[in-house]
Design an enzyme around this catalytic site. Structure first.
Site, PDB file in Angstrom:
ATOM      1  N   LYS A 183      -6.190   0.797  -3.605  1.00 15.84           N
ATOM      2  CA  LYS A 183      -5.616   1.514  -2.528  1.00 15.84           C
ATOM      3  C   LYS A 183      -5.808   3.043  -2.905  1.00 15.84           C
ATOM      4  CE  LYS A 183      -1.147   2.510  -0.144  1.00 15.84           C
ATOM      5  NZ  LYS A 183       0.003   2.043   0.320  1.00 15.84           N
ATOM      6  N   ARG A 193       2.826   8.171   7.962  1.00 15.59           N
ATOM      7  CA  ARG A 193       3.941   9.015   7.402  1.00 15.59           C
ATOM      8  C   ARG A 193       4.819   9.337   8.446  1.00 15.59           C
ATOM      9  NH1 ARG A 193       1.264  11.222   1.932  1.00 15.59           N
ATOM     10  NH2 ARG A 193       0.575   8.987   1.488  1.00 15.59           N
ATOM     11  N   ARG A 204       0.889  10.984  -3.444  1.00 17.24           N
ATOM     12  CA  ARG A 204       0.791   9.923  -4.305  1.00 17.24           C
ATOM     13  C   ARG A 204      -0.029   9.677  -5.406  1.00 17.24           C
ATOM     14  NH1 ARG A 204       4.663   7.721  -1.258  1.00 17.24           N
ATOM     15  NH2 ARG A 204       4.473   7.537   0.986  1.00 17.24           N
ATOM     16  N   GLU A 220      -8.775  -2.957 -11.071  1.00 18.83           N
ATOM     17  CA  GLU A 220      -7.728  -3.448 -10.532  1.00 18.83           C
ATOM     18  C   GLU A 220      -7.536  -4.787  -9.986  1.00 18.83           C
ATOM     19  OE1 GLU A 220      -4.715  -1.646 -10.009  1.00 18.83           O
ATOM     20  OE2 GLU A 220      -5.222   0.413 -10.317  1.00 18.83           O
ATOM     21  N   LYS A 235      -8.107  -0.636   0.826  1.00 20.25           N
ATOM     22  CA  LYS A 235      -7.423   0.154   1.762  1.00 20.25           C
ATOM     23  C   LYS A 235      -7.603   1.751   1.414  1.00 20.25           C
ATOM     24  CE  LYS A 235      -2.843   1.139   3.243  1.00 20.25           C
ATOM     25  NZ  LYS A 235      -1.230   0.872   3.347  1.00 20.25           N
ATOM     26  N   SER A 261      -4.002   4.200   9.634  1.00 16.28           N
ATOM     27  CA  SER A 261      -3.485   5.147  10.849  1.00 16.28           C
ATOM     28  C   SER A 261      -4.355   6.064  11.069  1.00 16.28           C
ATOM     29  CB  SER A 261      -2.128   5.562  10.360  1.00 16.28           C
ATOM     30  OG  SER A 261      -2.005   6.416   9.181  1.00 16.28           O
ATOM     31  N   TYR A 300      -4.376  -1.566  13.975  1.00 14.40           N
ATOM     32  CA  TYR A 300      -3.292  -1.388  15.102  1.00 14.40           C
ATOM     33  C   TYR A 300      -4.012  -1.822  16.355  1.00 14.40           C
ATOM     34  CZ  TYR A 300      -1.287   1.032  11.118  1.00 14.40           C
ATOM     35  OH  TYR A 300      -0.653   1.151  10.041  1.00 14.40           O
TER      36      TYR A 300
HETATM   37  C1  PBG Z   1       3.155   2.414   1.520  1.00 18.14           C
HETATM   38  C2  PBG Z   1       2.046   2.173   2.801  1.00 18.14           C
HETATM   39  C3  PBG Z   1       1.432   3.278   3.265  1.00 18.14           C
HETATM   40  C4  PBG Z   1       0.412   2.781   4.150  1.00 18.14           C
HETATM   41  C5  PBG Z   1       0.758   1.254   4.383  1.00 18.14           C
HETATM   42  N1  PBG Z   1       1.911   0.834   3.239  1.00 18.14           N
HETATM   43  C6  PBG Z   1       1.287   4.754   3.139  1.00 18.14           C
HETATM   44  C7  PBG Z   1       1.063   5.246   1.945  1.00 18.14           C
HETATM   45  O1  PBG Z   1       0.542   4.813   0.959  1.00 18.14           O
HETATM   46  O2  PBG Z   1       1.256   6.621   1.793  1.00 18.14           O
HETATM   47  C8  PBG Z   1      -0.449   3.328   5.238  1.00 18.14           C
HETATM   48  C9  PBG Z   1      -0.858   2.495   6.340  1.00 18.14           C
HETATM   49  C10 PBG Z   1      -1.500   3.406   7.416  1.00 18.14           C
HETATM   50  O3  PBG Z   1      -1.706   4.548   7.125  1.00 18.14           O
HETATM   51  O4  PBG Z   1      -1.765   2.942   8.473  1.00 18.14           O
HETATM   52  N2  PBG Z   1       4.444   1.584   1.974  1.00 18.14           N
END
Ligand code: PBG
Length: 313
Positions: A183, A193, A204, A220, A235, A261, A300
């Site tokens: 990730k 967000r 992060r 990982e 991801k 997203s 989505y």
């Molecule tokens: C963290 C989480 C995130 C997403 C899924 N789980 C956000 C992040 O790591 O900041 C993002 C999913 C997306 O952008 O569609 N709980």
């Protein structure tokens, strides 16, 4: 002829729908940066789950959005059996039973007032090991609520092992763990967000991966498998197809990719301006992710794409 010789095909059952459910709202709330996606009420979430199921989608990944007043430093709403995510898991299971794989985001960021994925130490840094204890508890309440698969997404070291143990301890050996293995710390999470009403200031980067690094993902991956991951995920998806291909080539567990997203928002925005053929672009992004090696794709567009696939378009 092209159809006959195509090397890659998409099927509705390749798709998983991520969905947001928000506490305390009477009507669904549209997410500005994700046209067509909403924060669901408990009721509309159940309907969305049924629609996804009827379209042939394989699973649903649930994200809870608590009332602002319920956010605190430890993210306690995330471990409250009556917290919004737990309630939603029960709702959806009651509606779809085993016809749809019900998955849940196992992370604290939706529930903490500082918006980080873990709890903070006195110096303001995320405390990895203290966070693991919270994740263990989250896994248990989500499993008690009836989830089929938990998806730890916080990128803490050791999270898969701790979650697996926590589930086994309460007799939930059958609940699977989908590890967010690779990730990356991505700008493309922006619209998410807004979707979860995140309180995060800052970033992060201390726990999510550096986009410059590929080999780190394989480390990982090895750790997650050793700790008991049943499925692994990469991801974001589109900008990380090389990582996805490498992960897919090196494991024998199912591999998922999360089209996030920002990937969604870019296509929708360009389509809205008339700069891109929306349906063709959606199909191409999904096919590309599948071709790179994803067995499952979180998107989505899952329900819409599944309907189109079933209609043979
Ligand atoms: C963290 C989480 C995130 C997403 C899924 N789980 C956000 C992040 O790591 O900041 C993002 C999913 C997306 O952008 O569609 N709980």
């Amino acid at each position: 002829m092209r159809r006959m010789v195509a090397e890659t095909r998409l099927h509705p059952s390749d798709l998983i729908l991520p969905a947001f459910v928000r506490e305390g709202i009477a009507e669904p709330v549209p997410i500005q940066a994700m046209p067509g996606v909403v924060q669901h009420t408990r009721d509309t979430l159940r309907k969305a789950a049924v629609e996804a199921c009827e379209a042939g989608v394989a699973g649903i990944m649930l994200f809870g959005v608590p009332e602002d007043a319920k956010k605190d430093a430890l993210g306690t709403a995330g471990t409250d059996p009556e917290g919004i995510l737990q309630v939603a898991i029960r709702d959806v299971r009651a509606e779809v039973g085993d016809d749809l794989v019900v998955m849940s985001d196992l992370c604290l960021d939706e529930y903490t007032d500082h918006g980080h994925c873990g709890v903070l130490a006195a110096d303001g840094r995320v405390d990895n090991d203290a966070t693991l204890e919270r994740y263990a508890e989250m896994a248990q309440v989500q499993a008690d609520a009836g989830v089929h698969v938990v998806g730890p997404s916080g990128m803490m070291d050791g999270q898969i092992g701790v979650v697996r143990d926590a589930l086994d301890t309460i007799g939930k050996e059958d609940v699977s763990v989908l590890a967010y293995t690779a990730k990356y710390s991505s700008a493309f999470y922006g619209p998410f967000r807004e979707a979860v009403g995140s309180s995060l200031r800052g970033d992060r980067k201390t726990y999510q991966q550096d986009p410059a690094n590929a080999r780190e993902s394989l480390r990982e991956l090895a750790l997650d498998l050793e700790e008991g991951a049943d499925m692994v995920m990469v991801k974001p998806a589109g900008p990380y197809l090389d990582i996805l291909a490498e992960v897919a080539a090196s494991v024998d567990v199912p591999v998922a990719a999360y089209q996030i997203s920002g990937e969604y928002a870019m296509v929708e925005a360009a389509a809205e301006k008339g700069w891109i053929d929306r349906e063709a672009a959606i199909a191409e992004t999904l096919l590309g992710i599948r071709r790179a090696g994803a067995r499952m794709i979180l998107t989505y567009w899952a329900t819409e794409a599944a309907r189109r696939l079933s209609a043979g378009r």
